[in-house]
Structures are given as C-alpha cells and as structure tokens.
Design a protein around this motif. Structure first.
Motif, short mmCIF file in Angstrom:
data_model
loop_
_atom_site.label_atom_id
_atom_site.label_comp_id
_atom_site.label_asym_id
_atom_site.label_seq_id
_atom_site.Cartn_x
_atom_site.Cartn_y
_atom_site.Cartn_z
N ILE A 84 1.04 -1.19 0.15
CA ILE A 84 0.22 -0.03 0.19
C ILE A 84 0.83 1.23 0.04
O ILE A 84 1.76 1.33 0.73
CB ILE A 84 -0.85 0.02 1.19
CG1 ILE A 84 -1.96 -1.33 1.10
CG2 ILE A 84 -1.92 1.11 1.32
CD1 ILE A 84 -2.51 -1.39 2.56
N SER A 85 0.57 2.22 -0.76
CA SER A 85 1.43 3.52 -1.17
C SER A 85 1.34 4.02 0.53
O SER A 85 0.40 4.15 1.19
CB SER A 85 0.72 4.40 -2.01
OG SER A 85 1.61 5.52 -2.02
N ARG A 86 2.51 4.44 0.68
CA ARG A 86 2.88 5.32 2.39
C ARG A 86 1.93 6.47 2.47
O ARG A 86 1.59 6.76 3.60
CB ARG A 86 4.22 5.58 2.40
CG ARG A 86 4.68 6.64 1.58
CD ARG A 86 6.07 6.98 2.07
NE ARG A 86 7.16 6.08 1.58
CZ ARG A 86 8.33 5.80 1.88
NH1 ARG A 86 8.78 6.59 2.88
NH2 ARG A 86 9.21 4.81 1.33
N TYR A 87 1.21 7.08 1.33
CA TYR A 87 0.51 8.08 1.48
C TYR A 87 -1.02 7.67 2.09
O TYR A 87 -1.71 8.44 2.72
CB TYR A 87 0.32 9.14 0.23
CG TYR A 87 -0.82 8.58 -0.54
CD1 TYR A 87 -2.11 9.06 -0.55
CD2 TYR A 87 -0.34 7.84 -1.67
CE1 TYR A 87 -3.14 8.50 -1.54
CE2 TYR A 87 -1.26 7.55 -2.85
CZ TYR A 87 -2.51 7.73 -2.71
OH TYR A 87 -3.29 7.48 -3.49
N ALA A 88 -1.13 6.30 2.09
CA ALA A 88 -2.51 5.98 2.02
C ALA A 88 -2.53 5.11 3.30
O ALA A 88 -3.69 4.44 3.65
CB ALA A 88 -2.94 4.87 0.82
N VAL A 89 -1.91 5.12 4.20
CA VAL A 89 -1.63 3.98 5.37
C VAL A 89 -2.12 4.92 6.52
O VAL A 89 -2.50 4.43 7.61
CB VAL A 89 -0.56 3.53 5.57
CG1 VAL A 89 -0.13 2.48 4.61
CG2 VAL A 89 0.79 4.48 6.13
N GLY A 90 -2.29 6.16 6.61
CA GLY A 90 -2.92 7.06 7.71
C GLY A 90 -4.29 7.43 7.46
O GLY A 90 -4.95 6.94 6.63
N HIS A 105 0.96 -4.33 -5.43
CA HIS A 105 0.19 -3.27 -4.80
C HIS A 105 -1.23 -3.82 -4.87
O HIS A 105 -1.55 -3.89 -5.81
CB HIS A 105 0.66 -2.04 -5.64
CG HIS A 105 1.94 -1.55 -5.31
ND1 HIS A 105 3.05 -2.45 -6.00
CD2 HIS A 105 2.58 -0.81 -4.55
CE1 HIS A 105 4.15 -1.75 -5.77
NE2 HIS A 105 4.00 -0.86 -4.85
N ILE A 106 -1.75 -3.51 -3.71
CA ILE A 106 -3.41 -3.27 -3.87
C ILE A 106 -4.05 -1.79 -3.93
O ILE A 106 -5.16 -1.37 -3.90
CB ILE A 106 -4.16 -4.12 -2.84
CG1 ILE A 106 -3.63 -3.61 -1.39
CG2 ILE A 106 -3.59 -5.73 -2.90
CD1 ILE A 106 -4.26 -4.42 -0.36
N PHE A 107 -3.08 -0.74 -3.50
CA PHE A 107 -3.52 0.52 -3.71
C PHE A 107 -2.28 1.38 -3.64
O PHE A 107 -1.32 1.35 -2.69
CB PHE A 107 -4.19 0.84 -2.38
CG PHE A 107 -5.05 2.18 -2.37
CD1 PHE A 107 -6.39 2.48 -2.70
CD2 PHE A 107 -4.02 3.35 -1.92
CE1 PHE A 107 -6.84 3.61 -2.38
CE2 PHE A 107 -4.62 4.70 -2.21
CZ PHE A 107 -6.00 4.43 -2.40
N GLY A 108 -2.23 2.05 -4.85
CA GLY A 108 -1.18 3.14 -5.32
C GLY A 108 0.16 2.36 -5.45
O GLY A 108 0.33 1.05 -5.54
#
Length: 309
Positions: free
Chosen positions: A94-100, A234-237
């Motif tokens: 998962i892209s790091r911008y999407a984990v928060g 990747h499943i997102f981003g």
C-alpha cells in the motif's frame, strides 16, 4: 480590489504554526498557455484513461474564476507524510500516503483554519480550500510559488524533503506579494524513475501515461482487468518512482502524526485482507483513502496479484 500584501509574512507564519512545512503565494491572474497546451495534448493521447472528470472539468483547471469568484491568488502549502516505508504484516503493498488518515479531510481542515485567520485580517476575503479534490493545477502552482520543481516522474519535488508531500491550496479574492520559482534545482541527468517503473508509465520526462501506472490501475481503473496486469504486489497506489528518487533517499522522516500507519492497516495479515467483509471494511477504513476506492476494487487487485504470482 482586496490587497493584503502587507500581511504576507503574518500569513506564512500562521501556515507554519498550523503545521505546514512551507508555504508560498502564486498569482492566479496570469494564464499559462504552454501548460494548457501540454494538458490538452495529454488528454488527446487518452493518457487520462477512465478519469473522465479530468477532461470534463479541464476548463476549470485554467480558469480559477470558475472555482472561486474573482480569484486572484493561490496560497500553496506542503503537508509532509513521510514516516518511512510502511511496515505491513501482509504481503500486499500500500502506498505510504494511504496508510494513515484520509489526507483530504486533514489538510482541508488546516486550510479552513488558515482561511478563517485570513478573514480576521480582512472580513471581505473569500476563498476555497483544495487538496487533490478539484481541477486545480497543484504541482504547477506549487512550483510557481517556489515550493519545489516538477520532476521527470511528474511529481513535485521539494529539495529539502523530497516528494512525499501533500499539496494544498487556498484560492482567495485578494492580491499578495508573489513568490518566485526555485532556481538551480532539477532532476539533471537522472532517469531512475523512468527505469524503475515496471510498466514504463513515464513515457517522457514529466509525462505519464496513467493507463500504465500502477496507482491508476489499482485506484482509478473501475472495471475488471481484461488481461493480466503487473501490479508489483500493490493493492492501492504505488511508490516505486518516488522510492528510487535521490531527493527521497535521505529525506527526513517528518510526516504529520495523522499520516502515521494505522494499526488496523499495519497489523492485517494477508489472510485478513482476503477475508475482509464490507461491514468490517467500513468500520476499519472509513477514515482512510482506501475507503474511497472501495472493497470491490481492493479484492479485484488482490485477485490479480494472486493470478500473476
């Protein structure tokens, strides 16, 4: 005409107090025909894929008055989200911008606070906050305001903190003393991002064919995949083109607390993702950007990864 040039330093100080890494001012009254031509050509090549809204609202992107009446200036800010590579239990990436937390809400709330402050300086000021939510040429405005330069991967790169940043804007009906673009910074001869992209999505420096991009495939592509797709797990981003960028190699880990990886994401094992139901998905992820894409597409991406491994 509303003029607040004398308040420039005060406005920037307030933006920094709100947590933004840096802030700059950009003039909205000067059209950029070269950028418009590049964008029109990009659309003509169908590089936007299924993102039909990009074509539908293309006029608004270069006519700020269509978004904010009598728009004069853009106050542009950067919100860092770099907490290092997310340590996930699952094999799925998962892209790091999407984990928060969902950055749309977090950044726009801070911008709303900034707008409220502007109104204390002059009650006649009107404005609107944006962060990846409207037809706004964000990276161009940020570069024009001196907050970085646009790299060969199409991302805004700040020389001090790299590209792991969210860009936010306030369009306002007042004039400011505008900042100048940075000088002396560029990608130079580096082509690491072009070489690293698994699907050759960066077709030329600064030009990305979204249809090949893993971020596009996992997020914006709505239908089922008609043929095997390389998602590189990747499943997102996707962060591949950013991860190899020299400007990010030694970038400080200075992300906002809201963008730290949520325990619900970090702790999920591969089998947890594959067994995730709709009610649990809503409960655990309604405050993240993952929720915007939806469980159906995430399942589709997981299925595709399993097929191609």
């Amino acid at each position: 005409m509303i003029r607040i040039e004398k308040h420039g330093k005060t406005i920037k100080q307030k933006a920094l107090e709100l947590g933004f890494y840096t802030v700059g001012f950009s003039d909205l009254t000067q059209p950029n025909r070269e950028l418009e031509k590049f964008y029109d050509t990009w659309l003509e090549k169908d590089f936007h894929g299924e993102m039909h809204y990009l074509k539908k609202h293309a006029a608004q992107r270069f006519k700020p008055d269509l978004l904010v009446q009598n728009a004069k200036s853009a106050i542009v800010v950067l919100a860092p989200y770099n907490h290092g590579k997310p340590q996930l239990t699952s094999k799925y990436k998962i892209s790091r911008y999407a984990v928060g937390l969902d950055y749309h809400y977090v950044v726009k709330q801070k911008l709303s606070d900034l707008l409220a402050f502007l109104k204390t300086l002059d009650p006649a000021i009107e404005g609107r906050a944006f962060t990846d939510t409207a037809p706004v040429p964000e990276r161009y405005l940020a570069a024009k305001a001196g907050l970085g330069f646009i790299g060969k991967n199409g991302m805004l790169i700040n020389p001090e903190i790299g590209s792991y940043v969210f860009i936010g804007e306030l369009y306002i009906n007042a004039t400011l003393e505008y900042d100048k673009p940075l000088e002396g910074y560029s990608c130079g001869e580096c082509t690491r991002c072009l070489q690293a992209c698994p699907n050759n999505a960066i077709v030329a420096p600064g030009e990305v064919d979204s249809r090949r991009c893993i971020s596009y495939k996992t997020i914006e592509h709505k239908s089922e995949f008609e043929q095997p797709e390389n998602l590189s797990g990747h499943i997102f981003g996707c962060d591949i083109c950013q991860n190899v960028c020299p400007y990010n190699k030694n970038a400080p880990v200075n992300g906002w607390q809201e963008f730290r990886v949520k325990p619900e994401i970090a702790g999920m094992a591969t089998e947890d993702w594959e067994a995730l139901g709709s009610s649990a998905f809503k409960k655990q992820f309604s405050d993240t950007v993952l929720f915007r894409t939806g469980l159906r597409r995430l399942r589709r991406n997981m299925k595709q990864i399993t097929k191609t491994q």
